[in-house]
Scaffold this motif. Structure first.
Motif, PDB file in Angstrom:
ATOM      1  N   GLY A  33     -54.208  47.974   1.061  1.00 12.57           N
ATOM      2  CA  GLY A  33     -54.354  48.888   2.186  1.00 12.57           C
ATOM      3  C   GLY A  33     -55.071  48.279   3.381  1.00 12.57           C
ATOM      4  O   GLY A  33     -55.217  48.926   4.416  1.00 12.57           O
ATOM      5  N   PHE A  34     -55.521  47.048   3.258  1.00 16.86           N
ATOM      6  CA  PHE A  34     -56.165  46.331   4.362  1.00 16.86           C
ATOM      7  C   PHE A  34     -56.056  44.838   4.089  1.00 16.86           C
ATOM      8  O   PHE A  34     -55.701  44.425   2.990  1.00 16.86           O
ATOM      9  CB  PHE A  34     -57.634  46.759   4.527  1.00 16.86           C
ATOM     10  CG  PHE A  34     -58.528  46.392   3.375  1.00 16.86           C
ATOM     11  CD1 PHE A  34     -59.342  45.261   3.435  1.00 16.86           C
ATOM     12  CD2 PHE A  34     -58.578  47.176   2.226  1.00 16.86           C
ATOM     13  CE1 PHE A  34     -60.173  44.923   2.374  1.00 16.86           C
ATOM     14  CE2 PHE A  34     -59.408  46.846   1.160  1.00 16.86           C
ATOM     15  CZ  PHE A  34     -60.211  45.716   1.232  1.00 16.86           C
ATOM     16  N   VAL A  35     -56.350  44.030   5.102  1.00 12.27           N
ATOM     17  CA  VAL A  35     -56.314  42.579   4.938  1.00 12.27           C
ATOM     18  C   VAL A  35     -57.742  42.075   4.770  1.00 12.27           C
ATOM     19  O   VAL A  35     -58.540  42.140   5.711  1.00 12.27           O
ATOM     20  CB  VAL A  35     -55.662  41.880   6.154  1.00 12.27           C
ATOM     21  CG1 VAL A  35     -55.697  40.362   5.976  1.00 12.27           C
ATOM     22  CG2 VAL A  35     -54.240  42.369   6.369  1.00 12.27           C
ATOM     23  N   PRO A  36     -58.097  41.589   3.577  1.00 12.01           N
ATOM     24  CA  PRO A  36     -59.433  41.013   3.414  1.00 12.01           C
ATOM     25  C   PRO A  36     -59.638  39.873   4.425  1.00 12.01           C
ATOM     26  O   PRO A  36     -58.758  39.018   4.608  1.00 12.01           O
ATOM     27  CB  PRO A  36     -59.426  40.501   1.974  1.00 12.01           C
ATOM     28  CG  PRO A  36     -58.431  41.398   1.288  1.00 12.01           C
ATOM     29  CD  PRO A  36     -57.355  41.609   2.310  1.00 12.01           C
ATOM     30  N   ASN A  37     -60.777  39.877   5.058  1.00  7.85           N
ATOM     31  CA  ASN A  37     -61.037  38.922   6.133  1.00  7.85           C
ATOM     32  C   ASN A  37     -60.934  37.471   5.702  1.00  7.85           C
ATOM     33  O   ASN A  37     -60.605  36.603   6.510  1.00  7.85           O
ATOM     34  CB  ASN A  37     -62.402  39.198   6.768  1.00  7.85           C
ATOM     35  CG  ASN A  37     -62.383  40.473   7.587  1.00  7.85           C
ATOM     36  OD1 ASN A  37     -61.331  40.957   8.011  1.00  7.85           O
ATOM     37  ND2 ASN A  37     -63.558  41.039   7.813  1.00  7.85           N
ATOM     38  N   VAL A  38     -61.161  37.176   4.418  1.00  7.87           N
ATOM     39  CA  VAL A  38     -61.063  35.796   3.950  1.00  7.87           C
ATOM     40  C   VAL A  38     -59.681  35.224   4.233  1.00  7.87           C
ATOM     41  O   VAL A  38     -59.542  34.048   4.581  1.00  7.87           O
ATOM     42  CB  VAL A  38     -61.434  35.674   2.449  1.00  7.87           C
ATOM     43  CG1 VAL A  38     -60.438  36.410   1.560  1.00  7.87           C
ATOM     44  CG2 VAL A  38     -61.561  34.216   2.040  1.00  7.87           C
ATOM     45  N   LEU A  40     -57.620  35.988   6.714  1.00  6.56           N
ATOM     46  CA  LEU A  40     -57.470  35.722   8.142  1.00  6.56           C
ATOM     47  C   LEU A  40     -58.317  34.535   8.585  1.00  6.56           C
ATOM     48  O   LEU A  40     -57.866  33.688   9.356  1.00  6.56           O
ATOM     49  CB  LEU A  40     -57.848  36.970   8.940  1.00  6.56           C
ATOM     50  CG  LEU A  40     -56.975  38.197   8.668  1.00  6.56           C
ATOM     51  CD1 LEU A  40     -57.551  39.419   9.375  1.00  6.56           C
ATOM     52  CD2 LEU A  40     -55.535  37.948   9.081  1.00  6.56           C
ATOM     53  N   VAL A  41     -59.534  34.461   8.084  1.00  8.27           N
ATOM     54  CA  VAL A  41     -60.428  33.369   8.480  1.00  8.27           C
ATOM     55  C   VAL A  41     -59.893  32.027   7.993  1.00  8.27           C
ATOM     56  O   VAL A  41     -59.820  31.056   8.757  1.00  8.27           O
ATOM     57  CB  VAL A  41     -61.863  33.624   7.967  1.00  8.27           C
ATOM     58  CG1 VAL A  41     -62.756  32.408   8.213  1.00  8.27           C
ATOM     59  CG2 VAL A  41     -62.456  34.864   8.629  1.00  8.27           C
ATOM     60  N   LEU A  42     -59.481  31.957   6.731  1.00  9.20           N
ATOM     61  CA  LEU A  42     -59.007  30.681   6.185  1.00  9.20           C
ATOM     62  C   LEU A  42     -57.632  30.288   6.718  1.00  9.20           C
ATOM     63  O   LEU A  42     -57.263  29.110   6.669  1.00  9.20           O
ATOM     64  CB  LEU A  42     -59.014  30.713   4.661  1.00  9.20           C
ATOM     65  CG  LEU A  42     -60.393  30.841   4.020  1.00  9.20           C
ATOM     66  CD1 LEU A  42     -60.286  30.793   2.503  1.00  9.20           C
ATOM     67  CD2 LEU A  42     -61.364  29.785   4.531  1.00  9.20           C
ATOM     68  N   ALA A  43     -56.883  31.242   7.252  1.00  9.79           N
ATOM     69  CA  ALA A  43     -55.568  30.930   7.836  1.00  9.79           C
ATOM     70  C   ALA A  43     -55.698  30.050   9.073  1.00  9.79           C
ATOM     71  O   ALA A  43     -54.701  29.486   9.546  1.00  9.79           O
ATOM     72  CB  ALA A  43     -54.822  32.218   8.160  1.00  9.79           C
ATOM     73  N   HIS A  44     -56.901  29.881   9.573  1.00  9.78           N
ATOM     74  CA  HIS A  44     -57.173  28.966  10.686  1.00  9.78           C
ATOM     75  C   HIS A  44     -56.659  27.558  10.357  1.00  9.78           C
ATOM     76  O   HIS A  44     -56.255  26.813  11.245  1.00  9.78           O
ATOM     77  CB  HIS A  44     -58.678  28.955  10.966  1.00  9.78           C
ATOM     78  CG  HIS A  44     -59.118  27.960  11.984  1.00  9.78           C
ATOM     79  ND1 HIS A  44     -58.755  28.037  13.310  1.00  9.78           N
ATOM     80  CD2 HIS A  44     -59.893  26.847  11.870  1.00  9.78           C
ATOM     81  CE1 HIS A  44     -59.301  27.029  13.970  1.00  9.78           C
ATOM     82  NE2 HIS A  44     -59.987  26.292  13.113  1.00  9.78           N
ATOM     83  N   ARG A  45     -56.673  27.210   9.072  1.00 10.62           N
ATOM     84  CA  ARG A  45     -56.194  25.904   8.618  1.00 10.62           C
ATOM     85  C   ARG A  45     -55.163  26.130   7.510  1.00 10.62           C
ATOM     86  O   ARG A  45     -55.517  26.245   6.330  1.00 10.62           O
ATOM     87  CB  ARG A  45     -57.360  25.078   8.083  1.00 10.62           C
ATOM     88  CG  ARG A  45     -58.405  24.736   9.127  1.00 10.62           C
ATOM     89  CD  ARG A  45     -58.499  23.242   9.230  1.00 10.62           C
ATOM     90  NE  ARG A  45     -59.429  22.817  10.239  1.00 10.62           N
ATOM     91  CZ  ARG A  45     -60.333  21.866  10.014  1.00 10.62           C
ATOM     92  NH1 ARG A  45     -60.453  21.319   8.829  1.00 10.62           N
ATOM     93  NH2 ARG A  45     -61.108  21.482  11.003  1.00 10.62           N
TER      94      ARG A  45
END
Length: 194
Positions: A33-38, A40-45
């Motif tokens: 029901g949501f995107v855990p921030n980990v 999104l943050v790790l998608a930087h690389r």
């Protein structure tokens, strides 16, 4: 406080990510029901994202002598020792859900030695904490202690690998200033109905 940044590094838009990463993130969003921030943050690389989650899944989703809830206990205890707010909050939520216990994650995060867990689980966490903080001191006596509680050599490897992997994860979460999603704080807090 949803308007605060989730990382001190750039956070990509899902639409701008490679297809495999975007698909994984959207599947997690669909399930939780949501995107855990980990994510999104790790998608930087992207290459590191793939490697991180491949190893995460290999450790946390496998069958074996350690339950999924016990694996989360390791993450919560060692992440607290490493002062990783993100992992304590996020994995505390997962632990509450997997253990079907609204109290256990807080107990383990604060002081696992006083938590309402089994002596076997305390021995598991003693070993995980030693790996997390003083792996150079692990010796045959530690392995024998684990065996006396019914753990196999493969279980010992799993405990060590989880503690070690999350040591790296904790450090990256702290360096990126990764913010826990507000949703994590309330997940699994209700006692299961009988």
């Amino acid at each position: 406080m949803a308007n605060l940044p989730i990382s001190r590094f750039p956070v990509p838009e899902i639409a701008d990510l490679p297809a495999d990463i975007a698909e994984r993130i959207l599947a997690v969003q669909e399930k939780s029901g949501f995107v855990p921030n980990v994510f999104l943050v790790l998608a930087h690389r992207p290459d590191e994202f793939r490697a991180f989650f491949a190893y995460h899944d290999a450790l946390m989703d496998k069958a074996g002598g350690i339950t999924k809830a016990e694996r989360e206990m390791i993450v919560v205890a060692t992440s607290n020792a490493n002062q990783c707010q993100y992992c304590v909050v996020a994995h505390g939520a997962i632990l509450r859900i997997r253990a079907k216990d609204p109290l256990v994650a807080d107990q383990i995060a604060i002081n696992y030695r006083k938590a309402d867990i089994t002596p076997r689980q305390k021995a598991m966490l003693d070993f995980a904490m030693k790996v997390s903080a003083r792996a150079h001191e692990v010796d045959d006596a530690d392995m024998e202690t684990l065996k006396s509680h019914g753990f196999t050599d493969e279980d010992a490897w799993d405990i060590a690998a989880i503690a070690a992997f999350f040591g790296m994860s904790n450090r990256m979460a702290n360096v990126t200033n990764m913010r826990p999603n507000d949703e994590f704080y309330t997940l699994g807090r209700e006692a299961p109905s009988s």
